[in-house]
Enzyme design. Structure first.
Site, PDB file in Angstrom:
ATOM      1  N   LEU A  31       0.826  -1.204   0.000  1.00  0.00           N
ATOM      2  CA  LEU A  31       0.000   0.000   0.000  1.00  0.00           C
ATOM      3  C   LEU A  31       0.861   1.256   0.000  1.00  0.00           C
ATOM      4  O   LEU A  31       0.385   2.331  -0.351  1.00  0.00           O
ATOM      5  CB  LEU A  31      -0.924   0.005   1.218  1.00  0.00           C
ATOM      6  CG  LEU A  31      -1.982  -1.107   1.255  1.00  0.00           C
ATOM      7  CD1 LEU A  31      -2.676  -1.122   2.615  1.00  0.00           C
ATOM      8  CD2 LEU A  31      -2.989  -0.911   0.136  1.00  0.00           C
ATOM      9  N   GLY A  32       2.109   1.127   0.392  1.00  0.00           N
ATOM     10  CA  GLY A  32       3.004   2.268   0.426  1.00  0.00           C
ATOM     11  C   GLY A  32       4.295   1.900   1.121  1.00  0.00           C
ATOM     12  O   GLY A  32       4.412   0.851   1.746  1.00  0.00           O
ATOM     13  N   GLY A  34       8.189   3.810   2.847  1.00  0.00           N
ATOM     14  CA  GLY A  34       8.942   5.008   3.189  1.00  0.00           C
ATOM     15  C   GLY A  34      10.271   4.627   3.776  1.00  0.00           C
ATOM     16  O   GLY A  34      10.699   3.464   3.719  1.00  0.00           O
ATOM     17  N   GLY A  35      10.947   5.594   4.381  1.00  0.00           N
ATOM     18  CA  GLY A  35      12.279   5.349   4.895  1.00  0.00           C
ATOM     19  C   GLY A  35      12.290   4.415   6.088  1.00  0.00           C
ATOM     20  O   GLY A  35      13.306   3.780   6.376  1.00  0.00           O
ATOM     21  N   MET A  36      11.172   4.318   6.815  1.00  0.00           N
ATOM     22  CA  MET A  36      11.143   3.516   8.034  1.00  0.00           C
ATOM     23  C   MET A  36      10.557   2.122   7.832  1.00  0.00           C
ATOM     24  O   MET A  36      10.854   1.215   8.594  1.00  0.00           O
ATOM     25  CB  MET A  36      10.342   4.251   9.118  1.00  0.00           C
ATOM     26  CG  MET A  36      10.913   5.595   9.492  1.00  0.00           C
ATOM     27  SD  MET A  36      12.611   5.470  10.119  1.00  0.00           S
ATOM     28  CE  MET A  36      13.020   7.201  10.319  1.00  0.00           C
ATOM     29  N   VAL A  39       4.055  -0.558   4.220  1.00  0.00           N
ATOM     30  CA  VAL A  39       2.688  -0.895   4.610  1.00  0.00           C
ATOM     31  C   VAL A  39       2.143  -1.859   3.568  1.00  0.00           C
ATOM     32  O   VAL A  39       2.098  -1.541   2.377  1.00  0.00           O
ATOM     33  CB  VAL A  39       1.794   0.355   4.712  1.00  0.00           C
ATOM     34  CG1 VAL A  39       0.381  -0.055   5.127  1.00  0.00           C
ATOM     35  CG2 VAL A  39       2.377   1.348   5.716  1.00  0.00           C
ATOM     36  N   LYS A  53       1.764  -2.562   8.852  1.00  0.00           N
ATOM     37  CA  LYS A  53       2.996  -1.768   8.815  1.00  0.00           C
ATOM     38  C   LYS A  53       4.144  -2.628   9.318  1.00  0.00           C
ATOM     39  O   LYS A  53       4.093  -3.164  10.427  1.00  0.00           O
ATOM     40  CB  LYS A  53       2.847  -0.519   9.683  1.00  0.00           C
ATOM     41  CG  LYS A  53       4.111   0.339   9.724  1.00  0.00           C
ATOM     42  CD  LYS A  53       3.992   1.491  10.704  1.00  0.00           C
ATOM     43  CE  LYS A  53       3.093   2.583  10.188  1.00  0.00           C
ATOM     44  NZ  LYS A  53       3.146   3.799  11.057  1.00  0.00           N
ATOM     45  N   ASP A 147       0.841  15.230  14.403  1.00  0.00           N
ATOM     46  CA  ASP A 147       1.185  15.278  12.979  1.00  0.00           C
ATOM     47  C   ASP A 147      -0.059  15.158  12.098  1.00  0.00           C
ATOM     48  O   ASP A 147      -0.070  14.426  11.119  1.00  0.00           O
ATOM     49  CB  ASP A 147       2.176  14.175  12.631  1.00  0.00           C
ATOM     50  CG  ASP A 147       2.895  14.436  11.291  1.00  0.00           C
ATOM     51  OD1 ASP A 147       3.029  15.629  10.921  1.00  0.00           O
ATOM     52  OD2 ASP A 147       3.306  13.473  10.627  1.00  0.00           O
TER      53      ASP A 147
END
Length: 574
Positions: A31-32, A34-36, A39, A53, A147
């Site tokens: 689903l996506g 990133g750097g961490m 998902v 995640k 956030d």
């Protein structure tokens, strides 16, 4: 199991090296990322669609990163609201730490506005109220999101859903989050944060107002530009709310006040917005993903007995020994509720003097993997059971400190599904959800009991045991959910009149002082037998929605409780 179906829209293929399973979830797409971490789109054996995640392998060995991720999991567990994706499970100690939440179909607010323009008409109010309701739940759990931004809110068919607690902070926590830097996303940061203050609940309200303005107009209230330019506007210029209709505009102006003390709370924001229903009327509804598009990727189902065959074997052996010794189910339950010497107080309840006893996590010992921050709670805490404030047909088991400070919810028992037999005996289907990312909890048949009546002179409950034996569930982060049935035999005859029974969850840790639970024990639900009228043909009634047992005492008795004798007499007499 391999599906030849095309991937649902919005789901990208897995790449070499991606795991195929995490816990009970089968991963079939991304689903996506990133750097961490990544998902994943996933489905479990109960056809639940999940967003899982998973931490990048390069970060999994970083102890500080694991600690931050474990904190995020604990925060997500604590927040339960319609506008927040439901928590489904986690394992923060796995080789690849992961957390699963409900999959929410729909675009982020950011994507929707870029592709379709701002929301229109009543959809703006649906969005504003839904996100504010999410903040009410977040803040009630003692959490500050920190956030909120257009990329962290999904426009689902049922209304907005607030995502990503990656940098959220529990109000009482600080060691892992105060690093001296500004936390948040430029354009959605409050003036006080720019001034060096910690984010608070009112900081979230400031970001909420900016989100609503963006949803209504397609522009942030302080425009666009570099971080420094936007920060200067936030600190010194009034917000631009051109295009926001009243009365919402006035509410946003107050929420964007430079002084956090003059902003409304999230509760006040919800109260100021007229309810208009919880769904979107515009384009987001058309973007919903059907469940059928995911079902072909579900792992093969495993029956509950297969998943817990070892526990069932132990439970069956224990029951056989009890029967050989001449102890029936009734006596087995009565002995345990009475704190009989053969069973004893399970560690973590109260001793004969009412003092806390260690090991309150269940099973009589402290989990080996209990985090250090909770060790004192598990050594000296007290277990309580009470109805969920947000779901009257659900009981929650909690371990808390003796002084009423720190507390952890351990398990939720959804007991809403039930049926009746012709002799007024109910069968209750329980869905248990483990809420921790460490340890395990065993649920036994003799943890449950029915109460048919409480007389004014009673001081303790007179119970009828569940007609089921042994271990019903073994819950852990790896197996966080289970379903089982409880059968109660009332011994009565079918009645044409209404009647009511209370069913309690009474684990050994809450059997106080070596006696049965006192009449004020709150861990019960009320189940109504709806008898046929005298002129009606008799039949098994449709089940009514269970309600919490009102354990509030008046002159020593729960006079508003459903099984209080005089109340039952009134019910039976029509």
């Amino acid at each position: 199991m391999t599906s030849t179906s095309p991937l649902p829209s919005g789901v990208l293929p897995l790449v070499p090296g991606d795991p195929s399973h995490l816990g009970p979830f089968r991963l079939f797409g991304r689903l996506g990322s990133g750097g961490m971490g990544v998902v994943y789109a996933a489905v479990d054996g109960n056809d639940r669609r999940a967003a899982v995640k998973c931490v990048h392998r390069s970060h999994a060995a970083d102890r500080e990163f694991r600690a931050r991720f474990a904190r995020e999991v604990r925060l997500v567990r604590r927040v339960r609201a319609k506008s927040v994706p439901a928590f489904l499970g986690a394992d923060t100690r796995a080789d690849l730490p992961w957390m699963a939440t409900e999959y929410v179909p729909g675009p982020t607010l950011d994507r929707y506005v870029r592709e379709h323009g701002p929301l229109r008409g009543m959809d703006v109010s649906v969005f504003a109220r839904g996100v504010a309701e999410a903040l009410v739940a977040v803040h009630a759990a003692g959490v500050v999101h920190r956030d909120l931004k257009p990329g962290n809110v999904i426009l689902s068919p049922d209304g907005p859903k607030v995502l990503d607690f990656g940098i959220a902070r529990a109000a009482e926590e600080s060691a892992l989050t105060r690093t001296g830097g500004l936390v948040g996303t430029p354009g959605w940061i409050s003036p006080e944060q720019y001034g060096g203050a910690e984010a608070t609940e009112r900081s979230d309200v400031f970001a909420w107002a900016g989100l609503v303005a963006y949803a209504a107009t397609g522009n942030g209230p302080f425009g666009e530009g570099t971080s420094d330019v936007v920060a200067a506007r936030v600190l010194s210029e009034p917000p631009s709310l051109v295009g926001v209709a009243e009365p919402l505009r006035g509410l946003l102006e107050r929420a964007l006040d430079k002084d956090p003390g003059r902003r409304p709370t999230a509760v006040e924001a919800v109260a100021a917005i007229e309810p208009v229903g919880g769904t979107f009327t515009g384009a987001p509804r058309a973007l919903a993903e059907s469940a059928e598009a995911w079902s072909g990727y579900a792992p093969p189902r495993r029956s509950w007995p297969r998943r817990h065959r070892r526990a069932l074997s132990l439970g069956a052996a224990g029951l056989t020994l009890a029967l050989v010794a001449g102890v029936g189910l009734w006596a087995l339950s009565e002995e345990r509720l009475a704190g009989d010497g053969a069973t004893g107080n399970v560690a973590g309840g109260t001793g004969s003097e009412g003092e806390p006893v260690g090991g309150a996590g269940g099973g009589g010992s402290i989990p080996a993997d209990v985090p250090e921050e909770y060790r004192d709670l598990y050594e000296n805490g007290i277990v309580t059971v009470a109805p969920d404030e947000n779901a009257g047909d659900t009981l929650v088991r909690t371990i808390g400190s003796d002084g009423g400070g720190d507390a952890l919810d351990q398990v939720r028992l959804d007991m809403s599904e039930h049926t009746w037999s012709y002799n007024m005996s109910p069968t209750i289907t329980v869905t248990a959800e483990y809420l921790l990312d460490f340890g395990e909890l065993r649920i036994h048949s003799n943890d449950f009991a029915m109460v048919e009546r409480i007389e004014p002179e009673d001081t303790h409950l007179t119970t009828v045991p569940a007609n089921s034996g042994g271990t019903l569930a073994v819950l852990s982060p790896e197996e966080p959910t289970a379903e089982f049935s409880l059968v109660f035999v009332t011994g009565g005859n079918a009645s044409e009149r209404d009647d009511v029974f209370a069913v309690y969850y009474v684990p050994g840790e809450v059997a106080h002082g070596g006696t049965r639970p006192e009449v004020g024990y709150p861990g019960g639900l009320c189940y109504l037998w709806r008898g046929a009228g005298m002129s009606e043909s008799y039949g098994v009634p449709d089940p009514e929605e269970p309600t919490p047992f009102d354990a509030t005492l008046s002159e020593g008795s729960p006079t508003n409780g459903c099984v209080y004798g005089p109340n039952k007499d009134l019910l039976s007499n029509g």
